[in-house]
Scaffold this motif. Sequence first.
Motif, PDB file in Angstrom:
ATOM      1  N   PRO A 228       0.816  -1.225   0.000  1.00 52.37           N
ATOM      2  CA  PRO A 228       0.000   0.000   0.000  1.00 52.37           C
ATOM      3  C   PRO A 228       0.842   1.263   0.000  1.00 52.37           C
ATOM      4  O   PRO A 228       0.454   2.280  -0.613  1.00 52.37           O
ATOM      5  CB  PRO A 228      -0.836  -0.126   1.275  1.00 52.37           C
ATOM      6  N   LEU A 229       1.997   1.230   0.664  1.00 51.73           N
ATOM      7  CA  LEU A 229       2.866   2.400   0.648  1.00 51.73           C
ATOM      8  C   LEU A 229       3.393   2.679  -0.758  1.00 51.73           C
ATOM      9  O   LEU A 229       3.572   3.836  -1.150  1.00 51.73           O
ATOM     10  CB  LEU A 229       4.031   2.196   1.627  1.00 51.73           C
ATOM     11  N   PHE A 230       3.652   1.615  -1.519  1.00 52.07           N
ATOM     12  CA  PHE A 230       4.112   1.777  -2.896  1.00 52.07           C
ATOM     13  C   PHE A 230       3.047   2.467  -3.743  1.00 52.07           C
ATOM     14  O   PHE A 230       3.326   3.463  -4.429  1.00 52.07           O
ATOM     15  CB  PHE A 230       4.458   0.411  -3.494  1.00 52.07           C
ATOM     16  N   TRP A 231       1.799   1.963  -3.697  1.00 54.50           N
ATOM     17  CA  TRP A 231       0.750   2.563  -4.517  1.00 54.50           C
ATOM     18  C   TRP A 231       0.418   3.984  -4.057  1.00 54.50           C
ATOM     19  O   TRP A 231       0.142   4.866  -4.882  1.00 54.50           O
ATOM     20  CB  TRP A 231      -0.503   1.690  -4.508  1.00 54.50           C
ATOM     21  N   ASN A 232       0.472   4.212  -2.749  1.00 53.66           N
ATOM     22  CA  ASN A 232       0.283   5.565  -2.241  1.00 53.66           C
ATOM     23  C   ASN A 232       1.359   6.507  -2.780  1.00 53.66           C
ATOM     24  O   ASN A 232       1.073   7.627  -3.212  1.00 53.66           O
ATOM     25  CB  ASN A 232       0.301   5.554  -0.715  1.00 53.66           C
ATOM     26  N   ALA A 233       2.610   6.022  -2.776  1.00 51.66           N
ATOM     27  CA  ALA A 233       3.720   6.849  -3.261  1.00 51.66           C
ATOM     28  C   ALA A 233       3.568   7.153  -4.750  1.00 51.66           C
ATOM     29  O   ALA A 233       3.870   8.260  -5.206  1.00 51.66           O
ATOM     30  CB  ALA A 233       5.046   6.152  -2.997  1.00 51.66           C
ATOM     31  N   MET A 234       3.087   6.164  -5.522  1.00 46.53           N
ATOM     32  CA  MET A 234       2.938   6.397  -6.962  1.00 46.53           C
ATOM     33  C   MET A 234       1.899   7.487  -7.230  1.00 46.53           C
ATOM     34  O   MET A 234       2.124   8.385  -8.048  1.00 46.53           O
ATOM     35  CB  MET A 234       2.532   5.107  -7.667  1.00 46.53           C
ATOM     36  N   LEU A 235       0.750   7.427  -6.550  1.00 46.23           N
ATOM     37  CA  LEU A 235      -0.303   8.404  -6.812  1.00 46.23           C
ATOM     38  C   LEU A 235       0.059   9.770  -6.234  1.00 46.23           C
ATOM     39  O   LEU A 235      -0.096  10.801  -6.911  1.00 46.23           O
ATOM     40  CB  LEU A 235      -1.631   7.915  -6.238  1.00 46.23           C
ATOM     41  N   PHE A 236       0.534   9.797  -4.994  1.00 53.55           N
ATOM     42  CA  PHE A 236       0.880  11.083  -4.380  1.00 53.55           C
ATOM     43  C   PHE A 236       2.033  11.748  -5.121  1.00 53.55           C
ATOM     44  O   PHE A 236       1.963  12.933  -5.472  1.00 53.55           O
ATOM     45  CB  PHE A 236       1.249  10.879  -2.908  1.00 53.55           C
ATOM     46  N   GLY A 237       3.100  10.980  -5.376  1.00 54.80           N
ATOM     47  CA  GLY A 237       4.244  11.548  -6.091  1.00 54.80           C
ATOM     48  C   GLY A 237       3.887  11.975  -7.495  1.00 54.80           C
ATOM     49  O   GLY A 237       4.348  13.019  -7.980  1.00 54.80           O
ATOM     50  N   VAL A 391      -6.675  17.242  -6.622  1.00 52.47           N
ATOM     51  CA  VAL A 391      -7.693  16.220  -6.353  1.00 52.47           C
ATOM     52  C   VAL A 391      -7.038  14.837  -6.271  1.00 52.47           C
ATOM     53  O   VAL A 391      -7.349  14.030  -5.383  1.00 52.47           O
ATOM     54  CB  VAL A 391      -8.783  16.249  -7.440  1.00 52.47           C
ATOM     55  N   LEU A 392      -6.130  14.536  -7.199  1.00 54.43           N
ATOM     56  CA  LEU A 392      -5.431  13.253  -7.166  1.00 54.43           C
ATOM     57  C   LEU A 392      -4.582  13.117  -5.903  1.00 54.43           C
ATOM     58  O   LEU A 392      -4.462  12.029  -5.328  1.00 54.43           O
ATOM     59  CB  LEU A 392      -4.544  13.113  -8.405  1.00 54.43           C
ATOM     60  N   CYS A 393      -3.995  14.231  -5.476  1.00 53.31           N
ATOM     61  CA  CYS A 393      -3.181  14.223  -4.255  1.00 53.31           C
ATOM     62  C   CYS A 393      -4.037  13.825  -3.053  1.00 53.31           C
ATOM     63  O   CYS A 393      -3.642  12.979  -2.244  1.00 53.31           O
ATOM     64  CB  CYS A 393      -2.588  15.616  -4.062  1.00 53.31           C
ATOM     65  N   VAL A 394      -5.222  14.407  -2.933  1.00 59.60           N
ATOM     66  CA  VAL A 394      -6.127  14.069  -1.834  1.00 59.60           C
ATOM     67  C   VAL A 394      -6.547  12.602  -1.922  1.00 59.60           C
ATOM     68  O   VAL A 394      -6.609  11.891  -0.920  1.00 59.60           O
ATOM     69  CB  VAL A 394      -7.355  14.995  -1.849  1.00 59.60           C
ATOM     70  N   ALA A 395      -6.824  12.130  -3.127  1.00 64.12           N
ATOM     71  CA  ALA A 395      -7.252  10.743  -3.317  1.00 64.12           C
ATOM     72  C   ALA A 395      -6.181   9.741  -2.886  1.00 64.12           C
ATOM     73  O   ALA A 395      -6.499   8.608  -2.514  1.00 64.12           O
ATOM     74  CB  ALA A 395      -7.624  10.512  -4.778  1.00 64.12           C
ATOM     75  N   SER A 396      -4.903  10.129  -2.913  1.00 62.66           N
ATOM     76  CA  SER A 396      -3.829   9.208  -2.541  1.00 62.66           C
ATOM     77  C   SER A 396      -3.938   8.743  -1.094  1.00 62.66           C
ATOM     78  O   SER A 396      -3.440   7.672  -0.736  1.00 62.66           O
ATOM     79  CB  SER A 396      -2.460   9.864  -2.766  1.00 62.66           C
ATOM     80  N   ALA A 397      -4.607   9.532  -0.241  1.00 70.76           N
ATOM     81  CA  ALA A 397      -4.757   9.134   1.165  1.00 70.76           C
ATOM     82  C   ALA A 397      -5.528   7.834   1.303  1.00 70.76           C
ATOM     83  O   ALA A 397      -5.344   7.088   2.279  1.00 70.76           O
ATOM     84  CB  ALA A 397      -5.442  10.247   1.956  1.00 70.76           C
ATOM     85  N   LEU A 398      -6.388   7.528   0.332  1.00 71.78           N
ATOM     86  CA  LEU A 398      -7.161   6.286   0.379  1.00 71.78           C
ATOM     87  C   LEU A 398      -6.271   5.060   0.252  1.00 71.78           C
ATOM     88  O   LEU A 398      -6.666   3.955   0.643  1.00 71.78           O
ATOM     89  CB  LEU A 398      -8.212   6.278  -0.737  1.00 71.78           C
ATOM     90  N   LEU A 399      -5.066   5.233  -0.289  1.00 68.82           N
ATOM     91  CA  LEU A 399      -4.161   4.106  -0.539  1.00 68.82           C
ATOM     92  C   LEU A 399      -3.142   3.909   0.568  1.00 68.82           C
ATOM     93  O   LEU A 399      -2.265   3.053   0.439  1.00 68.82           O
ATOM     94  CB  LEU A 399      -3.441   4.316  -1.874  1.00 68.82           C
ATOM     95  N   LEU A 400      -3.221   4.671   1.637  1.00 68.53           N
ATOM     96  CA  LEU A 400      -2.323   4.469   2.771  1.00 68.53           C
ATOM     97  C   LEU A 400      -2.613   3.120   3.433  1.00 68.53           C
ATOM     98  O   LEU A 400      -3.708   2.576   3.299  1.00 68.53           O
ATOM     99  CB  LEU A 400      -2.487   5.601   3.789  1.00 68.53           C
ATOM    100  N   PRO A 401      -1.647   2.554   4.171  1.00 64.72           N
ATOM    101  CA  PRO A 401      -1.852   1.252   4.825  1.00 64.72           C
ATOM    102  C   PRO A 401      -2.724   1.388   6.073  1.00 64.72           C
ATOM    103  O   PRO A 401      -2.225   1.439   7.205  1.00 64.72           O
ATOM    104  CB  PRO A 401      -0.422   0.808   5.172  1.00 64.72           C
ATOM    105  N   TRP A 402      -4.038   1.444   5.883  1.00 64.56           N
ATOM    106  CA  TRP A 402      -4.938   1.693   7.006  1.00 64.56           C
ATOM    107  C   TRP A 402      -4.995   0.521   7.973  1.00 64.56           C
ATOM    108  O   TRP A 402      -5.291   0.712   9.149  1.00 64.56           O
ATOM    109  CB  TRP A 402      -6.342   2.035   6.477  1.00 64.56           C
ATOM    110  N   ARG A 403      -4.731  -0.685   7.502  1.00 65.05           N
ATOM    111  CA  ARG A 403      -4.643  -1.820   8.420  1.00 65.05           C
ATOM    112  C   ARG A 403      -3.254  -1.845   9.061  1.00 65.05           C
ATOM    113  O   ARG A 403      -2.298  -1.306   8.522  1.00 65.05           O
ATOM    114  CB  ARG A 403      -4.913  -3.128   7.680  1.00 65.05           C
ATOM    115  N   ALA A 404      -3.155  -2.520  10.189  1.00 67.99           N
ATOM    116  CA  ALA A 404      -1.893  -2.539  10.943  1.00 67.99           C
ATOM    117  C   ALA A 404      -0.759  -3.044  10.064  1.00 67.99           C
ATOM    118  O   ALA A 404      -0.914  -4.005   9.299  1.00 67.99           O
ATOM    119  CB  ALA A 404      -2.027  -3.423  12.184  1.00 67.99           C
ATOM    120  N   LEU A 405       0.402  -2.388  10.143  1.00 70.13           N
ATOM    121  CA  LEU A 405       1.570  -2.814   9.395  1.00 70.13           C
ATOM    122  C   LEU A 405       2.115  -4.109   9.966  1.00 70.13           C
ATOM    123  O   LEU A 405       2.217  -4.266  11.179  1.00 70.13           O
ATOM    124  CB  LEU A 405       2.656  -1.742   9.443  1.00 70.13           C
TER     125      LEU A 405
END
Length: 430
Positions: A228-237, A391-405
Motif C-alpha cells: 500500500p505504501l508503494f501505490w500511495n507513493a505512486m499516486l501522491f508523487g 484532487v489526485l493528491c487528496v485521493a492518494s490518502a485512500l491508498l495508505l496502509p490503514w490496516r496494521a503494518l
Amino acid sequence: MTSSDDQSDDVRRDFGRLWGAYTVSAAGSAIGAGALPLVAVLALEVTTFQVSLLAALSALAAAAITLPLGGRVEHRRKRPVMIAADLLRCLALLSVPVAAALGVLTFAQLCLVGIVQAAAAMMFGAASTAHLKGLVPPGDRLRAASRFETTNWLSLSAGPPLGGLLVTAFGATVTLAVDAFSFLLSALGVRLIRRPEPEPPARAGSPGRGRDLLAGWAYVLGHRGLRPLFWNAMLFGGAIMMGSPLLTVLMLRELHFTPWQYGLALGLPCLGGALGARLTAPLTRRLGPHRVLLLFGVLRTPWLLLLAWAPAGALGPVVMITADTFLLLAAGVFNPSFTTYRMAATDDGVMTRVVTAWSVGSKTAQPLSMLVGGAVAAVGGVRVAILVAGVLCVASALLLPWRALPSAAGGAGRAGAREENEPTGKPASA
C-alpha cells in the motif's frame, strides 16, 4: 576503550564523511532547484507543454536506463556506484552553462541532461540506501533518516532563494555550475570513507534476467506493508510532480514572480520540511510508527488545491509559501518514518532492487502525470491542471496502509520500532 567502542567511533567518523558529502550535494542541488525548467523558460522561451515534456522525458528515459542496472548494483559494492553517479551528474550539469556560454544550448540538450541526471540520481539512491543500511545499526535508522531529511529541507530552504539571486545577477545557467561542483565534492566525500563495505549479497543461482529485473517489484507487491505504501507513493508523487512544472509556469508567467520571488517561494517552505523531520522521532515515540504514517500521510495531501487558487499581486507569494510550508511540514514527518520502515521491511539481499523498483515506478508514474498535466493545461489552463493534480493528491490518502503494518523482514519491524528510541542516531540517505 573496547573494540566495540572503537567500531562505533569508526562508524561515526565515516558517517560524518558520508553526511558531509550529502550536505554539500544537497546544498548544491538546492541552489540549482528547478534550474532546468527555469533555463528552459527564461533562456530558451519554450512552451508550457515543453516544460512538462522536459521533466517527463527525463524521468521516463532514466527509468528505462536504470531498470536493468538494479540487479547488477545489488551484487556489487555500493560506494564505487555512488561515486560514479556523482561524477556523471557533475559532467552532465556542467555541460549546460558551457553550451550557453558558447551560444549552442538547445532544448534537446536540456532533455539529455535531465535524462542523465535523473538516471544517475536513481542509481545513487538505490546504492546509497543499501550502503547506509550496512553502515547504520537498526536502532539508529529513524534518527538517521530524520537528520538527513532535516539537512535536505534546510538546504532547500536557503538554496533556491540564493539560486534566484545568482540567476538575477549572473543569468539562468549559473546555478547548474554550482550544482555540478557540489557533486564533485560529494564524490570526494564518499571516496574518503574508510570503513570497508560488507560483502555484497551473493547471487542466488541463476534466476534469469527477467526474474532478476522484476525481483524488486515482486518483493514490494508481495509484502503487506510495503504494497500500500508503494501505490500511495505512486499516486501522491505523480500528483505532486504533475503540478510541479505547472507551478513554475504559474509563478513566472501568470503571477509574474521575479527570479528572487520564485526562489523564495521554492525555498522558504522547506523550513516546514526541516521542522517536520525534527519532529519525526518524538512523534513516533508518542504515536507509534503506524499512526505517524497515517496521520501525516493524510495531512500532506490537501495543500495543492490551495495553490491552484493563488492570486496575483502581493498575496500570491504568501499563499504559495503558506500552502507549501504545511505540505512540506507533513511530508517532513512522513518521509523519515517511511524510509525507516522500508529499510527494516526489506531483506538485505534485495534492498537495492527494491529501491530501484520503487524509483523506476516513481519515474514512470510521475512523468506520465506530468504529460497529463501539460495536456490538461494546454486545453483548460494551468490552474485547472493544478486543481486536477490537487484532487489526485487528496485521493492518494485512500491508498495508505490503514490496516496494521506487519512486522518487518525477519521480525525486524517491531524491533526496529523499539530500537528507534535508543540514542546514537546517525543520518540516513534514502
